[in-house]
Design a protein around this motif. Structure first.
Motif, short mmCIF file in Angstrom:
data_model
loop_
_atom_site.label_atom_id
_atom_site.label_comp_id
_atom_site.label_asym_id
_atom_site.label_seq_id
_atom_site.Cartn_x
_atom_site.Cartn_y
_atom_site.Cartn_z
N ASP A 159 -45.55 32.37 -25.44
CA ASP A 159 -45.48 31.42 -24.33
C ASP A 159 -45.87 32.06 -23.01
O ASP A 159 -46.44 31.41 -22.13
CB ASP A 159 -44.07 30.82 -24.23
N GLU A 214 -37.60 29.73 -21.46
CA GLU A 214 -37.38 28.53 -22.27
C GLU A 214 -36.20 27.73 -21.72
O GLU A 214 -36.11 26.52 -21.93
CB GLU A 214 -37.18 28.88 -23.74
N ALA A 215 -35.30 28.39 -21.00
CA ALA A 215 -34.20 27.75 -20.30
C ALA A 215 -33.54 28.81 -19.43
O ALA A 215 -33.61 30.00 -19.73
CB ALA A 215 -33.18 27.18 -21.29
N GLU A 271 -29.83 25.75 -16.85
CA GLU A 271 -30.74 24.60 -16.76
C GLU A 271 -31.70 24.65 -17.94
O GLU A 271 -32.43 25.63 -18.12
CB GLU A 271 -31.51 24.62 -15.45
N LYS A 272 -31.72 23.59 -18.75
CA LYS A 272 -32.56 23.57 -19.93
C LYS A 272 -34.04 23.46 -19.57
O LYS A 272 -34.88 24.15 -20.14
CB LYS A 272 -32.15 22.40 -20.85
N ASN A 273 -34.37 22.58 -18.64
CA ASN A 273 -35.78 22.36 -18.29
C ASN A 273 -36.11 23.02 -16.96
O ASN A 273 -36.57 22.37 -16.02
CB ASN A 273 -36.08 20.87 -18.25
N LYS A 294 -40.23 23.64 -15.11
CA LYS A 294 -40.88 22.34 -15.08
C LYS A 294 -42.36 22.43 -14.69
O LYS A 294 -43.18 21.64 -15.17
CB LYS A 294 -40.15 21.42 -14.11
N MET A 300 -44.11 23.28 -17.81
CA MET A 300 -43.97 22.17 -18.75
C MET A 300 -44.89 21.02 -18.37
O MET A 300 -45.48 20.36 -19.22
CB MET A 300 -42.52 21.72 -18.80
N ASN A 301 -45.04 20.80 -17.07
CA ASN A 301 -45.94 19.74 -16.60
C ASN A 301 -47.40 20.06 -16.87
O ASN A 301 -48.25 19.15 -16.88
CB ASN A 301 -45.73 19.49 -15.10
N GLU A 342 -44.97 23.75 -24.14
CA GLU A 342 -43.76 23.42 -24.88
C GLU A 342 -43.14 24.74 -25.35
O GLU A 342 -43.64 25.39 -26.25
CB GLU A 342 -44.08 22.52 -26.07
#
Length: 211
Positions: free
Chosen positions: A119, A141-142, A176-178, A181, A184-185, A189
């Motif tokens: 990643d 990842e978080a 914080e999981k996400n 961002k 991710m945007n 994934e």
């Protein structure tokens, strides 16, 4: 400047979450992200030279980019683990190896979440190829505590008898999981913690670092 003269369109800098934390003056009710910077004075007082060096290096890069008009984007990876490619272990994989060997260090000032090698590589490609990508990009990842990570390792690999640690090992850090961002945007994934640990431990086994 040679890069700019050669026609390089964009420079991607690999920084670190160590340029984001430790940051003890950050509001306790606010999640840490790209707008958070490691506290330089705190690092000097505590002798935390690694995060200090990462922070000063990234700040110098931003100043140079501004001065020379370079298009720079930054990736700030967390604790990077997974399949081992190089013959030597990086610091994150050494941390995991020590944990499996019984280490009780909590890494209070050096943990903000894990991320797979794959990643991190993909994040660099995404921020390079997407013109909309600007600024810093948290790459985890978080956001989690080291205690969360240790508990998951113990759950997945009970045969190693990983020593129990407090779950809240990073007292100043909100989970914080996400958290990532921005990446991710862009379509990233993230591989979850379970798989990061499995790939890392199995790679340590296959390379002979653990039995």
């Amino acid at each position: 400047m040679l890069a700019k003269q050669a026609g390089v369109r964009r420079v991607v800098l690999t920084s670190s979450i160590s340029a984001i934390t430790p940051s003890p003056r950050w509001p306790s009710d606010k999640i840490k992200g790209e707008d958070c910077w490691t506290d330089i004075d705190y690092c000097k007082q505590k002798g935390l030279w690694y995060p200090l060096s990462k922070t000063l290096a990234e700040k110098a890069a931003w100043e140079f980019a501004k001065e020379k008009g370079l298009d720079v984007v930054v990736v700030n990876p967390g604790t990077v683990m997974g399949d081992i490619i190089s013959p030597r272990l990086n610091a994150s994989m050494v941390m995991l190896l020590r944990l499996l060997e019984g280490c009780t260090e909590t890494y209070e000032n050096f943990f903000m979440g894990s991320v797979h090698f794959k990643d991190v590589a993909l994040a660099h490609i995404l921020v390079y190829e997407n013109k909309s990508a600007t600024g810093r990009h948290l790459c985890v990842e978080a956001i989690s505590h080291y205690g969360d990570f240790v508990a998951k390792v113990a759950e997945l690999y009970p045969e190693y008898k990983v020593l129990s640690l407090p779950k809240d090992t990073q007292p100043e850090l909100l989970r914080e999981k996400n958290a990532a961002k921005k990446l991710m945007n862009l379509g990233l994934e993230f591989i979850p913690m379970d798989q990061i640990i499995k790939d890392a431990v199995e790679s340590l086994k296959s390379k002979g670092f653990i039995s």
